[in-house]
Write an enzyme that holds these catalytic residues in place. Structure first.
Site, PDB file in Angstrom:
ATOM      1  CD1 TRP A  13      -2.148  -2.076   0.394  1.00 29.91           C
ATOM      2  CD2 TRP A  13      -2.922  -1.228   2.324  1.00 29.91           C
ATOM      3  NE1 TRP A  13      -3.187  -2.864   0.798  1.00 29.91           N
ATOM      4  CE2 TRP A  13      -3.685  -2.368   1.984  1.00 29.91           C
ATOM      5  CE3 TRP A  13      -3.227  -0.545   3.502  1.00 29.91           C
ATOM      6  CZ2 TRP A  13      -4.741  -2.823   2.788  1.00 29.91           C
ATOM      7  CZ3 TRP A  13      -4.272  -1.001   4.295  1.00 29.91           C
ATOM      8  CH2 TRP A  13      -5.016  -2.124   3.934  1.00 29.91           C
ATOM      9  N   GLY A 180       5.212   2.113 -10.831  1.00 28.13           N
ATOM     10  CA  GLY A 180       4.359   3.295 -10.893  1.00 28.13           C
ATOM     11  C   GLY A 180       4.358   4.005 -12.231  1.00 28.13           C
ATOM     12  CB  SER A 220       3.145  -1.139 -14.231  1.00 25.92           C
ATOM     13  OG  SER A 220       3.693   0.137 -13.932  1.00 25.92           O
ATOM     14  N   GLY A 241       1.630  -2.499  -6.369  1.00 23.14           N
ATOM     15  CA  GLY A 241       1.549  -1.203  -5.696  1.00 23.14           C
ATOM     16  C   GLY A 241       0.192  -0.566  -5.946  1.00 23.14           C
ATOM     17  N   GLY A 242       0.127   0.337  -6.913  1.00 23.56           N
ATOM     18  CA  GLY A 242      -1.082   1.124  -7.180  1.00 23.56           C
ATOM     19  C   GLY A 242      -2.356   0.286  -7.270  1.00 23.56           C
TER      20      GLY A 242
END
Ligand code: 13P
Length: 262
Positions: A13, A180, A220, A241-242
């Site tokens: 996160w 990212g 990604s 991640g995102g």
């Protein structure tokens, strides 16, 4: 060689979601996976919230008997003492934290963590009974200068310098240029580097340990590309991640087997 590596989908996160948001998110994620009859034994799912969320999430996982694993994003190289602002691996263990990221590229870049620091943190995680998720990866400049595997392999070898060959670890290959950026590595690129990492592991820790260790790809990752990564024999999961901040998207990544027939 036949292996029994259970795929691991891990959500980093980063510095997002406070403890109240974390509780709502984890509840929703668990319901969503249960609703979809996700088999937690066939694909392990883990969340890596900020430190301040860990106690709340642990309490929720325990009370509702949820089978999500808990991870932390960093730990101190020390176990206790005059280290203002640091968090001991021992404290994390007490919160039922199983995994801890070590050497994430954002720590290496923004907090000047070099290979020596990473090795001491891997050792600290091992001492505290945590499984370090050792993050390695090359920058775009490294890629141009040294090719795809040299830097990640060197980082992995350095990270293992202070732990016994028997230490349980997870490796996460995260090319810095893919984090990212929306520009993931190709599955073939990821597969090649993960294979080189496994060869290095065999050299350092023996072929049985190498065959049993999970190597994740990160950078990604989305529900639309996870399947291609998971078809690579040396990719055993993803560090997300995102996309891990969107419940439906993350649940869909965890359920990659259901919608792609891997
Ligand atoms: P993104 O999935 O947002 O590219 O981040 C990857 C990452 O750094 C996970 O640790």
């Amino acid at each position: 060689m036949v292996t029994t590596r259970t795929p691991l989908i891990a959500g980093n996160w980063k510095m997002n979601l406070d403890h109240l948001q974390a509780i709502a998110f984890v509840q929703k994620l668990a319901w969503s996976l249960k609703d979809a009859k996700h088999d937690f034994e066939s694909v392990e799912a883990a969340v890596f919230p900020p430190f301040t969320d860990l106690r709340s999430v642990q309490t929720l996982l325990d009370a509702d008997k949820l089978v999500l694993a808990l991870g932390a994003q960093d730990l101190s190289a020390q176990d206790s003492g005059a280290y203002t602002g640091e968090i001991s691996g021992r404290f994390l263990s007490k919160l039922d934290v199983r995994y801890v990221l070590v050497g994430h590229s954002e720590r290496r870049t923004l907090h000047a963590e070099d290979d020596g620091v990473v090795a001491t943190k891997v050792a600290a995680a091992h001492r505290s009974g945590l499984v370090p998720v050792i993050c390695v990866g090359e920058t775009a400049a490294d890629l141009e200068q040294h090719g795809p595997s040299a830097v990640p392999v060197a980082q992995l070898r350095a990270a293992l310098a202070e732990v016994p060959a028997s230490a349980e670890i997870v490796v996460a290959y995260e090319p810095v240029w893919a984090i990212g950026s929306g520009q993931a590595a190709t599955a073939e690129q990821a597969g090649q580097v993960c294979s080189a990492l496994r060869t290095a592991l065999a050299d350092v820790a023996g072929s049985d340990a190498a065959a049993a260790t999970r190597i994740l790809y990160g950078g990604s990752v989305k529900s639309s590309n996870i399947a291609s990564f998971m078809r690579e024999p040396d990719v055993d999961g993803a560090l997300v991640g995102g996309a891990s901040l969107d419940v439906d998207e993350f649940a869909s990544i965890v359920r990659f087997q259901a919608h792609v027939g891997v």
